[in-house]
Design an enzyme around this catalytic site. Structure first.
Site, mmCIF file in Angstrom:
data_model
loop_
_atom_site.group_PDB
_atom_site.id
_atom_site.type_symbol
_atom_site.label_atom_id
_atom_site.label_comp_id
_atom_site.label_asym_id
_atom_site.label_seq_id
_atom_site.Cartn_x
_atom_site.Cartn_y
_atom_site.Cartn_z
ATOM 1 N NE ARG A 212 -1.662 8.396 4.665
ATOM 2 C CZ ARG A 212 -2.520 7.513 5.162
ATOM 3 N NH1 ARG A 212 -2.509 7.243 6.441
ATOM 4 N NH2 ARG A 212 -3.393 6.900 4.383
ATOM 5 N N GLY B 31 0.832 -1.204 0.000
ATOM 6 C CA GLY B 31 0.000 0.000 0.000
ATOM 7 C C GLY B 31 0.860 1.244 0.000
ATOM 8 C CB SER B 32 0.012 4.709 0.899
ATOM 9 O OG SER B 32 -0.349 4.567 2.260
ATOM 10 C CB CYS C 48 3.178 -0.811 -6.818
ATOM 11 S SG CYS C 48 1.947 -1.165 -5.609
ATOM 12 C CD GLU D 281 4.410 -4.134 -3.878
ATOM 13 O OE1 GLU D 281 4.256 -3.018 -4.433
ATOM 14 O OE2 GLU D 281 3.611 -5.084 -3.994
ATOM 15 N N GLY E 100 2.546 2.106 5.253
ATOM 16 C CA GLY E 100 3.696 1.233 5.535
ATOM 17 C C GLY E 100 4.492 1.714 6.737
HETATM 18 C C1 UN1 Z 1 1.394 -3.898 -7.570
HETATM 19 O O1 UN1 Z 1 1.074 -2.942 -8.256
HETATM 20 O O2 UN1 Z 1 1.281 -3.858 -6.303
HETATM 21 O O3 UN1 Z 1 4.631 -5.983 -12.045
HETATM 22 C C2 UN1 Z 1 1.848 -5.197 -8.090
HETATM 23 C C3 UN1 Z 1 3.428 -5.692 -12.080
HETATM 24 C C4 UN1 Z 1 2.449 -6.712 -11.556
HETATM 25 C C5 UN1 Z 1 2.313 -6.592 -10.083
HETATM 26 C C6 UN1 Z 1 2.104 -5.205 -9.564
HETATM 27 N N1 UN1 Z 1 2.918 -8.024 -11.902
HETATM 28 O O4 UN1 Z 1 3.026 -4.634 -12.532
#
Ligand code: UN1
Length: 512
Positions: free
Chosen positions: A246, A243-244, A299, A265, A248
């Site tokens: 903040r 998540g964010s 992410c 992550e 984390g």
């Molecule tokens: C995420 O956005 O938390 O590499 C995971 C990627 C995907 C997983 C993203 N296999 O974009």
């Protein structure tokens, strides 16, 4: 009720009674505030139920703790058999699960199918891993001594997952945790509880068929207070949170205070460098997929593009052309490449970032709301590109929306310095045909991220590699490679099979 959701629910064999807690295989209602689950496609109500409270945390953790006592004793390849069966069930329900993910989090169908495939892939990986939980044998300095390492199950693990990958990131953690002999308490995002309920129900069914303690996998749907209570719970040996930054920081602080383990992550502020030798057609495709895929809500989304001055105008014109041709709309429709943002707050954050960017000298292309030809009720935006200086403070921030900041560079070292000049460190890419630039980018003095790609955009990682990043991204590694070690504890064993007692370091300790 919702026609499409009802149909998916039937196909998945889910109960119409949706509840927030599943402890030891039993779904039960909670008494927290009422949660309305809306589809981001058109804001239609999918389900409504009370979420969990802090007291429910005790039940799910107790279920995971009690199941752990048995599960840790099951031979790892047998645990792998459980995960293999889960993978088969996911294969069987791939289409229905993908439909549910699209309905609930708004990603396009192709990406939802990819997300289910990511779960299947990690099941396969974990099954193989279940026969490879190797420890080392180390040469002892003492005669007739054996020095070895063993890996043991760690304990109940808490998985906190985000709305953008409502199930894949849970699977990365859970499938490995299960083969490692751990049990799991899953707190999915409140924005995507239904996908979590569907996956948990699949796992419950297989646990029942195989007569496996149902508490190996548990779910609790709740808010930030529940997340904090989980983080603080000493019975959860590991808290894996996505998540964010903040969020984390809060989780890390709470888990560290009890000397627990966390695996984080968190945000990315991912960049790609495009050098003069790049294959522009390939780069274009990589850039657009990474920048607008999942409507900029991965992410790993590409947020900063660092382009050599000599090709910046040309590349920008090509990207803008592609952006104009993007079909934006109902993610359930074939051919649509960009679905809605998760909610209005996300669109407001995007608007705000664009206002700030232009106040800081940025030239904004696109970024407007789309209301024609899209389902009513959802929030649809045209992805934005902002030509901006590397000194603009806004580029330091991750806005979870499709905004791509474009910066120009002259010298390769300058590009690397712009690249690393942010607090996050998840994914990165370089588009180049120059082997020296490519190797520099991947070297110790190149990208400082956990993922560094050449001629591949920063998003869309395979499950076989370790996934995660440095700096504010939190340092965790999930999924492939040797990430399994995060879910186990290591015991170093020294066994003396001689009749003497030689001490290490040659120490003499004799009674005179
Ligand atoms: C995420 O956005 O938390 O590499 C995971 C990627 C995907 C997983 C993203 N296999 O974009």
């Amino acid at each position: 009720m919702h026609r499409v959701f009802d149909d998916i629910r039937d196909r998945l064999g889910l109960s119409s009674d949706i509840t927030a807690v599943c402890a030891a295989g039993n779904w039960r209602p909670a008494k927290g505030k009422l949660l309305s689950v809306l589809s981001p496609i058109d804001a239609d109500l999918l389900a409504e139920f009370p979420i969990a409270q802090m007291t429910d945390v005790i039940d799910v953790v107790a279920a995971a703790k009690s199941a752990f006592m048995q599960w840790r004793l099951v031979p790892a390849p047998k645990r792998g058999e459980f995960v293999r069966r889960i993978g088969n069930a996911l294969r069987e329900h791939k289409e229905s699960l993908a439909d549910l993910i699209t309905l609930e989090c708004g990603k396009i169908r192709q990406e939802s199918l990819g997300e289910v495939q990511e779960m299947i892939d990690v099941c396969d990986f974990a099954v193989g891993q279940s026969r490879q939980l190797y420890g080392l044998t180390i040469a002892s300095e003492r005669p007739e001594h054996r020095l070895t390492e063993q890996w043991h199950p760690l304990g109940p693990v808490c998985v906190i997952s985000a709305f953008n990958f409502p199930v894949a990131v849970w699977a990365w953690n859970t499938m490995l945790a299960l083969v490692c002999g751990d049990t799991v308490v899953w707190k999915p995002s409140e924005k995507t509880p239904l996908s979590a309920i569907a996956c948990q129900s699949i796992v419950n069914g297989i646990a029942k068929e195989m007569n496996i303690p149902a508490g190996v996998s548990n779910v609790i749907i709740g808010g930030a207070d529940v997340g904090q209570a989980l983080a603080a719970n000493r019975d959860l040996s590991l808290v894996s949170a996505t998540g964010s930054v903040r969020m984390g920081r809060e989780v890390a602080k709470t888990v560290a205070a009890r000397l627990g383990r966390s695996l984080l992550e968190l945000g990315g502020n991912n960049a790609a460098i495009v050098t003069p030798s790049a294959d522009l057609e390939l780069a274009l495709r990589g850039i657009v997929f990474s920048a607008v895929g999942t409507c900029g809500q991965r992410c790993t989304t590409l947020r900063r593009l660092i382009v050599h001055d000599s090709l910046a105008d040309k590349l920008l014109a090509r990207i803008l052309l592609m952006y104009e041709r993007l079909s934006i709309g109902d993610p359930q429709d074939d051919g649509v490449l960009v679905g809605p943002l998760i909610d209005k707050a996300a669109a407001d954050a995007m608007d705000k970032a664009l206002v700030v960017a232009s106040a800081q000298g940025g030239k904004v292309h696109g970024g407007e709301r789309i209301t024609e030809g899209v389902p009513e009720g959802g929030v649809y935006v045209r992805p934005a590109i902002v030509e901006i200086s590397r000194d603009a403070p806004i580029i330091q921030e991750e806005t979870f929306a499709p905004i791509l900041y474009l910066m120009r560079y002259q010298l390769f070292d300058e590009a690397l310095s712009i690249h690393n000049d942010v607090s996050q460190g998840l994914a990165s890419a370089i588009f180049t045909s120059d082997v020296c630039e490519a190797e520099r980018f991947c070297s110790a003095s190149g990208s400082d991220c956990g993922i560094a790609n050449v001629n591949v955009g920063p998003s869309g990682a395979e499950i076989g590699g370790a996934f995660g990043g440095e700096k504010d991204t939190g340092g965790g590694r999930e999924s492939g490679s040797d990430s399994w070690k995060a879910y186990m504890r290591r015991a170093t064993n020294t066994v003396n099979y001689s009749s003497g007692l030689p001490l290490a370091q040659g120490i003499q300790f004799e009674l005179k």
